[in-house]
Design a protein around this motif. Structure first.
Motif, PDB file in Angstrom:
ATOM      1  N   GLY A 146       0.837  -1.190   0.000  1.00  0.00           N
ATOM      2  CA  GLY A 146       0.000   0.000   0.000  1.00  0.00           C
ATOM      3  C   GLY A 146       0.875   1.244   0.000  1.00  0.00           C
ATOM      4  O   GLY A 146       2.097   1.164  -0.025  1.00  0.00           O
ATOM      5  N   PRO A 147       0.260   2.400   0.067  1.00  0.00           N
ATOM      6  CA  PRO A 147       1.026   3.647   0.021  1.00  0.00           C
ATOM      7  C   PRO A 147       1.927   3.852   1.233  1.00  0.00           C
ATOM      8  O   PRO A 147       2.893   4.579   1.154  1.00  0.00           O
ATOM      9  CB  PRO A 147      -0.049   4.721  -0.068  1.00  0.00           C
ATOM     10  CG  PRO A 147      -1.291   4.090   0.443  1.00  0.00           C
ATOM     11  CD  PRO A 147      -1.176   2.621   0.161  1.00  0.00           C
ATOM     12  N   ASN A 148       1.618   3.205   2.342  1.00  0.00           N
ATOM     13  CA  ASN A 148       2.409   3.404   3.557  1.00  0.00           C
ATOM     14  C   ASN A 148       3.288   2.211   3.910  1.00  0.00           C
ATOM     15  O   ASN A 148       3.776   2.123   5.027  1.00  0.00           O
ATOM     16  CB  ASN A 148       1.474   3.723   4.730  1.00  0.00           C
ATOM     17  CG  ASN A 148       0.749   5.025   4.519  1.00  0.00           C
ATOM     18  OD1 ASN A 148       1.307   5.961   3.959  1.00  0.00           O
ATOM     19  ND2 ASN A 148      -0.493   5.090   4.948  1.00  0.00           N
ATOM     20  N   THR A 149       3.471   1.283   2.987  1.00  0.00           N
ATOM     21  CA  THR A 149       4.331   0.145   3.250  1.00  0.00           C
ATOM     22  C   THR A 149       5.508   0.152   2.290  1.00  0.00           C
ATOM     23  O   THR A 149       5.433   0.682   1.192  1.00  0.00           O
ATOM     24  CB  THR A 149       3.565  -1.190   3.101  1.00  0.00           C
ATOM     25  OG1 THR A 149       3.070  -1.280   1.765  1.00  0.00           O
ATOM     26  CG2 THR A 149       2.425  -1.291   4.087  1.00  0.00           C
ATOM     27  N   THR A 150       6.599  -0.431   2.724  1.00  0.00           N
ATOM     28  CA  THR A 150       7.799  -0.508   1.908  1.00  0.00           C
ATOM     29  C   THR A 150       7.844  -1.853   1.197  1.00  0.00           C
ATOM     30  O   THR A 150       7.745  -2.894   1.845  1.00  0.00           O
ATOM     31  CB  THR A 150       9.057  -0.353   2.796  1.00  0.00           C
ATOM     32  OG1 THR A 150       8.969   0.912   3.457  1.00  0.00           O
ATOM     33  CG2 THR A 150      10.316  -0.418   1.978  1.00  0.00           C
ATOM     34  N   PRO A 151       7.983  -1.838  -0.122  1.00  0.00           N
ATOM     35  CA  PRO A 151       8.071  -3.104  -0.851  1.00  0.00           C
ATOM     36  C   PRO A 151       9.305  -3.895  -0.422  1.00  0.00           C
ATOM     37  O   PRO A 151      10.314  -3.314  -0.004  1.00  0.00           O
ATOM     38  CB  PRO A 151       8.204  -2.686  -2.314  1.00  0.00           C
ATOM     39  CG  PRO A 151       7.810  -1.259  -2.374  1.00  0.00           C
ATOM     40  CD  PRO A 151       8.043  -0.691  -1.008  1.00  0.00           C
ATOM     41  N   ARG A 152       9.195  -5.194  -0.554  1.00  0.00           N
ATOM     42  CA  ARG A 152      10.335  -6.057  -0.263  1.00  0.00           C
ATOM     43  C   ARG A 152      11.480  -5.677  -1.196  1.00  0.00           C
ATOM     44  O   ARG A 152      11.256  -5.291  -2.333  1.00  0.00           O
ATOM     45  CB  ARG A 152       9.919  -7.507  -0.521  1.00  0.00           C
ATOM     46  CG  ARG A 152      10.614  -8.475   0.388  1.00  0.00           C
ATOM     47  CD  ARG A 152       9.933  -9.795   0.355  1.00  0.00           C
ATOM     48  NE  ARG A 152      10.740 -10.676  -0.492  1.00  0.00           N
ATOM     49  CZ  ARG A 152      10.283 -11.726  -1.114  1.00  0.00           C
ATOM     50  NH1 ARG A 152       9.020 -12.051  -1.026  1.00  0.00           N
ATOM     51  NH2 ARG A 152      11.076 -12.464  -1.819  1.00  0.00           N
ATOM     52  N   PHE A 153      12.687  -5.742  -0.735  1.00  0.00           N
ATOM     53  CA  PHE A 153      13.915  -5.411  -1.470  1.00  0.00           C
ATOM     54  C   PHE A 153      14.125  -3.908  -1.663  1.00  0.00           C
ATOM     55  O   PHE A 153      15.118  -3.502  -2.257  1.00  0.00           O
ATOM     56  CB  PHE A 153      13.979  -6.112  -2.848  1.00  0.00           C
ATOM     57  CG  PHE A 153      13.910  -7.607  -2.779  1.00  0.00           C
ATOM     58  CD1 PHE A 153      14.981  -8.339  -2.305  1.00  0.00           C
ATOM     59  CD2 PHE A 153      12.764  -8.270  -3.182  1.00  0.00           C
ATOM     60  CE1 PHE A 153      14.922  -9.723  -2.239  1.00  0.00           C
ATOM     61  CE2 PHE A 153      12.688  -9.650  -3.114  1.00  0.00           C
ATOM     62  CZ  PHE A 153      13.769 -10.377  -2.641  1.00  0.00           C
ATOM     63  N   PHE A 154      13.206  -3.064  -1.193  1.00  0.00           N
ATOM     64  CA  PHE A 154      13.366  -1.621  -1.391  1.00  0.00           C
ATOM     65  C   PHE A 154      14.610  -1.069  -0.697  1.00  0.00           C
ATOM     66  O   PHE A 154      15.313  -0.229  -1.280  1.00  0.00           O
ATOM     67  CB  PHE A 154      12.108  -0.863  -0.967  1.00  0.00           C
ATOM     68  CG  PHE A 154      12.050   0.518  -1.543  1.00  0.00           C
ATOM     69  CD1 PHE A 154      11.641   0.703  -2.852  1.00  0.00           C
ATOM     70  CD2 PHE A 154      12.404   1.618  -0.797  1.00  0.00           C
ATOM     71  CE1 PHE A 154      11.594   1.970  -3.411  1.00  0.00           C
ATOM     72  CE2 PHE A 154      12.361   2.889  -1.332  1.00  0.00           C
ATOM     73  CZ  PHE A 154      11.953   3.071  -2.644  1.00  0.00           C
ATOM     74  N   PRO A 155      14.935  -1.508   0.517  1.00  0.00           N
ATOM     75  CA  PRO A 155      16.187  -1.023   1.124  1.00  0.00           C
ATOM     76  C   PRO A 155      17.420  -1.377   0.286  1.00  0.00           C
ATOM     77  O   PRO A 155      18.351  -0.582   0.185  1.00  0.00           O
ATOM     78  CB  PRO A 155      16.222  -1.721   2.494  1.00  0.00           C
ATOM     79  CG  PRO A 155      14.775  -1.972   2.805  1.00  0.00           C
ATOM     80  CD  PRO A 155      14.149  -2.297   1.472  1.00  0.00           C
ATOM     81  N   THR A 156      17.394  -2.544  -0.346  1.00  0.00           N
ATOM     82  CA  THR A 156      18.504  -2.939  -1.227  1.00  0.00           C
ATOM     83  C   THR A 156      18.549  -2.017  -2.442  1.00  0.00           C
ATOM     84  O   THR A 156      19.628  -1.657  -2.917  1.00  0.00           O
ATOM     85  CB  THR A 156      18.348  -4.402  -1.662  1.00  0.00           C
ATOM     86  OG1 THR A 156      18.240  -5.218  -0.500  1.00  0.00           O
ATOM     87  CG2 THR A 156      19.522  -4.862  -2.506  1.00  0.00           C
ATOM     88  N   MET A 157      17.384  -1.637  -2.938  1.00  0.00           N
ATOM     89  CA  MET A 157      17.351  -0.734  -4.081  1.00  0.00           C
ATOM     90  C   MET A 157      17.948   0.619  -3.717  1.00  0.00           C
ATOM     91  O   MET A 157      18.640   1.232  -4.526  1.00  0.00           O
ATOM     92  CB  MET A 157      15.937  -0.561  -4.619  1.00  0.00           C
ATOM     93  CG  MET A 157      15.952   0.220  -5.929  1.00  0.00           C
ATOM     94  SD  MET A 157      14.456   0.139  -6.883  1.00  0.00           S
ATOM     95  CE  MET A 157      13.390   1.119  -5.889  1.00  0.00           C
TER      96      MET A 157
END
Length: 138
Positions: A15-26
């Motif tokens: 959703g708009p307030n959640t971080t997708p998986r792997f986003f910190p790696t990106m």
């Protein structure tokens, strides 16, 4: 019918307030890619002022291409299994294709296109860096 659409939206993985998986790696790979582009700009200056500048600029070009390829791979992971936006895949693909074109133009010694494209690549990497780091953290 409208209720089904609302139901489908509520089932999305991110959703708009959640971080997708792997986003910190990106965030890490985008930062490395931007650093590689900055390094390319610095070694371009050395290319003009030092006899070893050409080898250094060529060597860091390999790093820039590798960083772009890694960024695209991570963007795909953020999108498909991670549930994130496909726009990062589009942006990363565009930057990688331009980076490969930039390397080819450098190898063939076409500075009239190579230099402005390098500036465009640096700007594009900064824009992508700004997008991923300004996204709301959760």
């Amino acid at each position: 019918m409208a209720d089904e659409h609302v139901l489908d939206r509520s089932r999305t993985a991110v959703g708009p307030n959640t971080t997708p998986r792997f986003f910190p790696t990106m965030r890490i790979t985008v930062t490395l890619q931007a650093a590689a582009m900055l390094t390319q700009a610095i070694t371009a200056g050395l290319l003009m002022s030092s006899p070893d500048g050409r080898a250094l600029h060529g060597g860091t070009a390999v790093v820039a291409v590798f960083a772009g390829a890694m960024q695209l791979l991570v963007a795909i992971l953020v999108w498909r299994p991670g549930g994130g936006s496909p726009r990062y895949v589009v942006n990363s693909t565009f930057l990688l294709v331009l980076t490969l074109a930039e390397a080819a133009l450098g190898d063939t010694h076409v500075p009239a296109v190579h230099v402005p494209l390098g500036v465009l690549l640096f700007g594009g990497s900064v824009v992508l860096l700004s997008q991923v780091w300004s996204r709301a953290k959760s």
